[in-house]
Design an enzyme around this catalytic site. Structure first.
Site, PDB file in Angstrom:
ATOM      1  N   SER A 114       0.812  -1.213   0.000  1.00 52.01           N
ATOM      2  CA  SER A 114       0.000   0.000   0.000  1.00 52.01           C
ATOM      3  C   SER A 114       0.851   1.271   0.000  1.00 52.01           C
ATOM      4  O   SER A 114       1.644   1.497  -0.892  1.00 52.01           O
ATOM      5  CB  SER A 114      -0.959  -0.050   1.185  1.00 52.01           C
ATOM      6  OG  SER A 114      -1.882   1.002   1.099  1.00 52.01           O
ATOM      7  N   HIS A 115       0.714   2.056   1.050  1.00 51.74           N
ATOM      8  CA  HIS A 115       1.352   3.371   1.137  1.00 51.74           C
ATOM      9  C   HIS A 115       2.728   3.305   1.788  1.00 51.74           C
ATOM     10  O   HIS A 115       3.356   4.334   1.977  1.00 51.74           O
ATOM     11  CB  HIS A 115       0.447   4.282   1.966  1.00 51.74           C
ATOM     12  CG  HIS A 115       0.059   3.624   3.257  1.00 51.74           C
ATOM     13  ND1 HIS A 115      -0.852   2.583   3.296  1.00 51.74           N
ATOM     14  CD2 HIS A 115       0.494   3.796   4.512  1.00 51.74           C
ATOM     15  CE1 HIS A 115      -0.971   2.170   4.541  1.00 51.74           C
ATOM     16  NE2 HIS A 115      -0.163   2.885   5.297  1.00 51.74           N
ATOM     17  N   ASP A 279      -2.292   6.501  -3.429  1.00 55.23           N
ATOM     18  CA  ASP A 279      -1.173   5.856  -2.740  1.00 55.23           C
ATOM     19  C   ASP A 279      -0.519   4.777  -3.591  1.00 55.23           C
ATOM     20  O   ASP A 279      -0.819   4.630  -4.777  1.00 55.23           O
ATOM     21  CB  ASP A 279      -1.637   5.277  -1.400  1.00 55.23           C
ATOM     22  CG  ASP A 279      -2.485   4.039  -1.583  1.00 55.23           C
ATOM     23  OD1 ASP A 279      -3.190   3.947  -2.606  1.00 55.23           O
ATOM     24  OD2 ASP A 279      -2.446   3.150  -0.708  1.00 55.23           O
ATOM     25  N   ASP A 281      -0.763   1.566  -4.046  1.00 55.21           N
ATOM     26  CA  ASP A 281      -1.553   0.596  -4.807  1.00 55.21           C
ATOM     27  C   ASP A 281      -2.881   1.174  -5.301  1.00 55.21           C
ATOM     28  O   ASP A 281      -3.736   0.439  -5.789  1.00 55.21           O
ATOM     29  CB  ASP A 281      -1.799  -0.664  -3.976  1.00 55.21           C
ATOM     30  CG  ASP A 281      -2.597  -0.386  -2.720  1.00 55.21           C
ATOM     31  OD1 ASP A 281      -2.528   0.746  -2.208  1.00 55.21           O
ATOM     32  OD2 ASP A 281      -3.309  -1.290  -2.262  1.00 55.21           O
ATOM     33  N   ASP A 283      -5.525   2.630  -3.853  1.00 53.41           N
ATOM     34  CA  ASP A 283      -6.839   2.559  -3.198  1.00 53.41           C
ATOM     35  C   ASP A 283      -7.135   3.754  -2.296  1.00 53.41           C
ATOM     36  O   ASP A 283      -8.282   3.992  -1.942  1.00 53.41           O
ATOM     37  CB  ASP A 283      -7.035   1.220  -2.459  1.00 53.41           C
ATOM     38  CG  ASP A 283      -5.975   0.941  -1.422  1.00 53.41           C
ATOM     39  OD1 ASP A 283      -5.062   1.777  -1.256  1.00 53.41           O
ATOM     40  OD2 ASP A 283      -6.048  -0.130  -0.785  1.00 53.41           O
ATOM     41  N   ARG A 284      -6.111   4.521  -1.936  1.00 53.38           N
ATOM     42  CA  ARG A 284      -6.360   5.706  -1.089  1.00 53.38           C
ATOM     43  C   ARG A 284      -6.485   6.961  -1.944  1.00 53.38           C
ATOM     44  O   ARG A 284      -6.025   6.995  -3.089  1.00 53.38           O
ATOM     45  CB  ARG A 284      -5.209   5.908  -0.118  1.00 53.38           C
ATOM     46  CG  ARG A 284      -5.091   4.809   0.885  1.00 53.38           C
ATOM     47  CD  ARG A 284      -4.028   5.141   1.917  1.00 53.38           C
ATOM     48  NE  ARG A 284      -4.073   4.108   2.955  1.00 53.38           N
ATOM     49  CZ  ARG A 284      -3.573   4.239   4.156  1.00 53.38           C
ATOM     50  NH1 ARG A 284      -2.972   5.358   4.503  1.00 53.38           N
ATOM     51  NH2 ARG A 284      -3.669   3.265   5.042  1.00 53.38           N
ATOM     52  N   LYS A 378     -11.401  -0.102  -1.517  1.00 49.29           N
ATOM     53  CA  LYS A 378     -11.451   1.349  -1.625  1.00 49.29           C
ATOM     54  C   LYS A 378     -10.774   1.744  -2.933  1.00 49.29           C
ATOM     55  O   LYS A 378      -9.996   0.967  -3.498  1.00 49.29           O
ATOM     56  CB  LYS A 378     -10.816   2.013  -0.414  1.00 49.29           C
ATOM     57  CG  LYS A 378      -9.395   1.602  -0.121  1.00 49.29           C
ATOM     58  CD  LYS A 378      -8.983   2.141   1.242  1.00 49.29           C
ATOM     59  CE  LYS A 378      -7.572   1.726   1.587  1.00 49.29           C
ATOM     60  NZ  LYS A 378      -7.458   1.083   2.891  1.00 49.29           N
TER      61      LYS A 378
END
Ligand code: G1P
Ligand code: ZN
Length: 551
Positions: A114-115, A279, A281, A283-284, A378
């Site tokens: 992710s982030h 982010d 990947d 999703d944010r 998300k």
């Protein structure tokens, strides 16, 4: 013929998935058999996939390409009929969810931390998503972990690496491997939800300027296709668009601290009208107006309150869902719309059941995650498009004007999250344990709030959740302390970190009076911060005088 191999292995003791899959340092994942053990544990925990389709892709971070080759060979050896791989191994988390659903796949293996930062010294991660496109529920992630503790062998196939750079089909034993365009199906799905003609007029008109910062992470190719090619925004509207294995040395977390270039641009004299970032990947999301940052909890509430302006949601929302630490701004919108607002533990996996059952249409988390029933993750680009659609439907109103109007209507939930990153794990666990021990005695206690006023605790608990769809119970999801003026403090430990522990303190206070809603967030929450310190001994136990990050 490719030779099927059954290779011996021994368990690793640290393969329990956290909030969002298994996340470790790259060096941990590069140990021989580490990835293989976890992937085999996933497959061994599932049934019914023989001949089925597996989607594989990741956020392009360092080690993504190597890991994908391993997973493709193991998927073939374990009996999947088809493996779909995003070109160059790229697949954003929401696009993976979209493709699983669109192609009726059995599930997806998504490679992402992710982030978290990437590169040889950075983080790596892996998670499994099920046939609905959503993150595996806890009963599966716990089964994977239990399997990983007993694993003795893994299956693979002797075969050269496949060409990930070129769209096409390769046979791997009995299995078909298809490298596909990771953007097209996802872009088509989004085009069906939003008023692209109106949004195109907005971004092409010349009067309105936008800046999307892909932070050298996975969303660059998606943003260029959707904002530039399909909506016609000037190419310079998308920056840092090339995915890099180390995210250009940055920390691909879209918040005001890490998205500092976007912040500088949005606070400059010639700032664009609309700024956004996503982010690692994809999703944010982060939404910024001209010299105005939208708090993620507010963003969820504003999107829900304006959903009637967006074609894909104009027929109404079935419900709203937010994670427990997310502010209660969305609850106020749900009440006004006459729909339910569900409060779930942290992590997107808890939303999927609600979405599948038609109990919620829009979901969100304070950690810059917003999404809807179009996929089961998300979705950063979705949130940016939703805002653009709202801006197109409310001509002449700025991002700031829309948020301030929202506060006037619903009141403002002044909100901040304070993170103490990389603290001693034993000290963090002791802090939470001591809070648990205080739960029974906190209600009724009063704390000074300055200027002669005080706040009395009216509720204190350790959040537990019973899933309304399958009845599963999840306990110990965060300590909630609620005061008589509706202020709230939540304490929980991160489930996604890879070093020590991260303590998150979520602070919020409701301000219904429009004349007082312009206050600076941290100043408005200072007395709550002091109360949090008195109740939990934050400074003493963490050894820190201030949080590492405030969002
Ligand atoms: C963090 C966020 C959470 C989010 C998760 C995955 O988890 O707080 O909302 O779902 O990342 O993106 P945490 O580290 O708090 O467990
Ligand atoms: Zn993410």
């Amino acid at each position: 013929m490719s030779e099927l191999l059954t290779l011996p292995t021994r368990p690793f003791a640290d393969q329990r998935p956290g909030t969002s899959g298994l996340r470790k340092k790259v060096a941990v994942f590069r140990q021989p058999r580490y990835l293989e053990n976890f992937v085999q544990s996933i497959f061994d925990s599932l049934t019914g996939f023989a001949g089925g389709t597996l989607v594989v892709g990741g956020d392009g971070r360092f080690h993504n390409d190597v890991a994908i080759q391993t997973i493709v060979r193991m998927a073939a050896a374990n009996g999947f009929g088809r493996v779909l791989v995003g070109r160059a191994g790229i697949l954003s988390t929401p696009a993976a969810s979209c493709v699983v659903r669109a192609r009726a796949a059995f599930g997806a293996v998504i490679l992402s931390a992710s982030h978290n930062p990437g590169g040889p010294d950075g983080d790596f991660g892996i998670k499994f998503n099920t046939a609905n496109g959503g993150p595996a529920p806890e009963k599966i992630t716990e089964a994977i972990w239990r399997r990983s503790e007993r694993i003795e062998r893994y299956l693979t196939i002797a075969h050269a690496d496949i060409d990930l750079a070129t769209i096409g089909i390769t046979a791997l034993g009995e299995t078909t491997v298809e490298v596909f365009d990771p953007v097209a199906e996802y872009a088509d799905l989004l085009a069906g939800l939003f008023d692209f003609p109106a949004m195109a007029r907005l971004v092409q008109g010349g009067a309105f300027r936008m800046r999307f910062d892909a932070m050298h992470a996975v969303t660059g190719p998606y943003a260029e296709e959707i904002f530039v090619r399909r909506l016609g925004a000037p190419p310079k509207s998308v920056v840092a668009a090339t995915p890099l294995a180390d995210f250009g040395g940055g920390h691909p977390d879209p918040n005001p601290i890490y998205a500092s270039e976007l912040m500088a641009a949005m606070f400059a004299a010639d700032a664009p009208d609309f700024g956004a970032a996503s982010d690692g990947d994809g999703d944010r999301n982060m939404i910024v107006g001209r010299r105005f940052v939208v708090t993620p909890s507010d963003s969820l509430a504003v999107l829900a309150a304006n959903a009637h302006l967006v074609p894909g949601y104009a027929k109404g929302l079935k419900g709203i869902a937010r994670s427990m630490p997310t502010s209660r701004a969305a609850d106020r919108v749900a009440a006004a719309l006459g729909v339910a607002c569900h409060e779930t533990p942290t992590g997107w996996k808890f939303f999927a059941n609600l979405l599948d059952a038609g109990l919620a249409t829009i979901c969100g988390e304070e950690s810059a995650g917003t999404g809807s029933d179009h996929v089961r993750e998300k979705d950063g680009v979705w949130a940016v498009l939703f805002w653009l659609n709202v801006l197109a439907a409310r001509p002449g109103e700025s991002v700031e004007a829309i948020v301030r109007d929202h506060w006037r209507r619903f009141g403002r939930d002044i909100y901040s999250r304070h993170d103490y990153e990389g603290i001693d794990a034993a000290a963090a666990n002791a802090l939470i344990a001591d809070l648990r021990a205080q739960l029974a005695t906190l209600p009724g206690r009063s704390f000074a709030r300055g200027e002669g006023s005080s706040a009395t605790v009216v509720g204190a608990d350790d959040f537990a959740y019973t899933d309304p769809v399958d009845g599963s119970v999840t306990t110990q999801q965060g300590i909630r302390i609620v005061f008589d003026d509706d202020a709230r403090i939540v304490f929980r430990l991160s489930g996604t970190g890879t070093e020590g522990a991260t303590l998150r303190i979520y602070l919020e206070r409701f301000e219904p009076d429009p004349a007082k809603q312009g206050v600076e967030t941290q100043a408005a929450l200072a007395s709550l911060v002091a109360i949090a310190d008195r109740i939990a001994g934050v400074r003493e136990r963490t050894g820190r005088s201030a949080p590492s990050v405030m969002t």
